[in-house]
Write a protein that holds these residues in place. Structure first.
Motif, PDB file in Angstrom:
ATOM      1  N   SER A   1      44.417  40.444  36.865  1.00 18.69           N
ATOM      2  CA  SER A   1      43.316  40.925  37.718  1.00 18.69           C
ATOM      3  C   SER A   1      42.485  41.990  37.014  1.00 18.69           C
ATOM      4  N   ASP A   2      43.029  42.619  35.968  1.00 20.43           N
ATOM      5  CA  ASP A   2      42.253  43.615  35.227  1.00 20.43           C
ATOM      6  C   ASP A   2      41.096  42.977  34.455  1.00 20.43           C
TER       7      ASP A   2
ATOM      8  N   ILE B   1      39.037  44.423  44.963  1.00 20.41           N
ATOM      9  CA  ILE B   1      38.084  43.399  44.509  1.00 20.41           C
ATOM     10  C   ILE B   1      37.315  42.878  45.711  1.00 20.41           C
TER      11      ILE B   1
ATOM     12  N   ALA C   1      44.083  37.857  43.067  1.00 17.42           N
ATOM     13  CA  ALA C   1      44.081  38.763  44.220  1.00 17.42           C
ATOM     14  C   ALA C   1      44.645  38.047  45.440  1.00 17.42           C
TER      15      ALA C   1
ATOM     16  N   PRO D   1      44.132  43.268  44.259  1.00 21.20           N
ATOM     17  CA  PRO D   1      44.403  42.729  42.926  1.00 21.20           C
ATOM     18  C   PRO D   1      45.868  42.364  42.751  1.00 21.20           C
TER      19      PRO D   1
END
Length: 424
Positions: A120-121, A164, A188, A237
């Motif tokens: 998710s980064d 997000i 997510a 996330p």
């Protein structure tokens, strides 16, 4: 020739490794995730949510979803093959809008594929994402799983783990579903809309960090604008889930002990005894089954055990409570390992649960009075065999048989609870 062959081999290997993270068509992703999506419905009320299979312990199927989907409800789980499953265990994060459910498969392993968790980064604004879940249907009728496309609109840090936001056509009932990137990996967990986030955060705005307050103000402005209300959806996330999976000691939601306190305050000791067991089931997420297992006792929430003990000690003038029982048990030489079974027998007799050298007392024989009852006499219902207290079964001689059974098996779950928290 040899060097050219080696170059070709390494090239092929590189291509095969690279292809694992290559974008897939939306149709490929939709088909790949179909058997991993779970419909979460409620037993005694309307409404539903979504969850999805993730890697977990052997012997169970593990479902990740949003905490607000499952809080305070008895659940039904339905997989894509239309099979219904009984919830085995419910665990929830105390600070994040995340929950994990498990159910037992028919065989030794879970037959439903777990979704691959992504990074998710690496998500950026304008990235394309997909969401799968079961939206509400006007007028009822069969729920149909939907697969929708969206674009990442922002990367903010909000309370409850939200981080997000995206522009996508999602509807109520899809909460808890996976948010997928273009390679089909989960980035997510789909949760709430702008309006829901704002309503949640405004109730405790003063405790937010400056960064969270700024994000809240932006979301509030969008909601207040009217035109863009509910345009943006929010997800947690997947990295947040991966970094916060230690929920073994966490209840599904903070139990409300108001009823227990009211019963204790007016001296309704028997009713308070039963209410204590009900709250223990709630803390362990075992309300659907009505009984618990040894691991539930071993991992019981210490804060909740102390909260219940505090009420018992207060209203009984320090005669009843888990801590009082613990002191007596230890004073007799009791340990968590149950090395000496005679100690537990002496404890039963000392607190008045068993006649000296005889059988266990029935409910009608217990003393529900703080003036006449032995010290540590209550609470009692929790320490019965799980099927006895939760299901109302048992009968004459059944408890005696139960304790003989746990002796032969080497189990020690009552002591596990009393000695599980050091500061009890």
């Amino acid at each position: 020739m040899k060097s050219r062959s080696c170059w070709l081999i390494f090239t092929l290997i590189g291509l095969s490794l690279t292809s694992c993270s290559q974008p897939k068509s939306s149709q490929e992703i939709a088909q790949a995730v179909a058997n991993s999506i779970v419909l979460i419905s409620y037993q005694n009320e309307a409404g539903h949510g979504t969850g999805f299979i993730v890697p977990g312990k052997t012997g169970v199927c593990t479902v990740l979803t949003a905490r607000h989907v499952v809080e305070g409800r008895s659940l039904n789980l339905q997989t894509n093959d239309q099979k219904l499953h009984k919830t085995k265990r419910i665990q929830a994060s105390p600070n994040l809008d995340l929950a994990v459910l498990t159910f037992e498969p028919a065989g030794a392993t879970c037959p439903y594929p777990s979704l691959n968790l992504g990074n998710s980064d690496s998500v950026k604004q304008t990235d394309q994402i997909y969401i799968s879940g079961f939206p509400d249907r006007a007028g009822g009728g069969k729920l149909v799983r939907q697969f929708v496309r969206g674009l990442v609109s922002g990367l903010d840090v909000l309370e409850q783990g939200y981080g997000i936001s995206y522009d996508a056509s999602t509807f109520g009932g899809m909460s808890g579903g996976p948010v997928l990137d273009t390679s089909g990996k989960v980035v997510a967990v789909h949760g709430k809309t702008d309006a829901q986030i704002v309503a949640d955060l405004q109730s405790y705005q003063a405790s937010l960090s400056p960064l969270q307050q700024a994000a809240l103000q932006q979301a509030a402005a969008r909601v207040a604008g009217g035109v863009q209300i509910n345009t943006f959806r929010w997800g947690i996330p997947i990295k947040t889930y991966q970094a916060n999976q230690s929920w073994a000691n966490q209840p599904l939601a903070k139990p409300d002990y108001t009823k227990l306190e009211q019963l204790l305050a007016v001296g309704k000791w028997k009713e308070a005894d039963v209410e204590t067991t009900n709250k223990m089931l709630e803390v362990m997420g075992r309300q659907p089954e009505g009984l618990w297992e040894r691991e539930d006792i071993e991992n019981f929430s210490c804060p909740d055990l102390r909260d219940m003990d505090r009420l018992w000690v207060k209203y009984s003038d320090e005669r009843f409570g888990f801590s009082v029982q613990k002191r007596i048990y230890q004073s007799l030489g009791g340990t968590k390992e149950y090395n000496n079974w005679e100690v537990w027998d002496r404890f039963h007799e000392k607190v008045g649960w068993k006649k000296k050298g005889g059988e266990f007392l029935s409910d009608s024989q217990l003393t529900y009075n703080k003036f006449n009852a032995p010290s540590a006499h209550l609470p009692r219902d929790w320490a019965r065999p799980p099927w006895y207290s939760a299901k109302g079964k048992g009968g004459k001689g059944q408890e005696e048989k139960y304790y003989k059974l746990i002796r032969s098996a080497g189990l020690a779950w009552p002591a596990d609870l009393l000695l599980s928290c050091r500061d009890l």
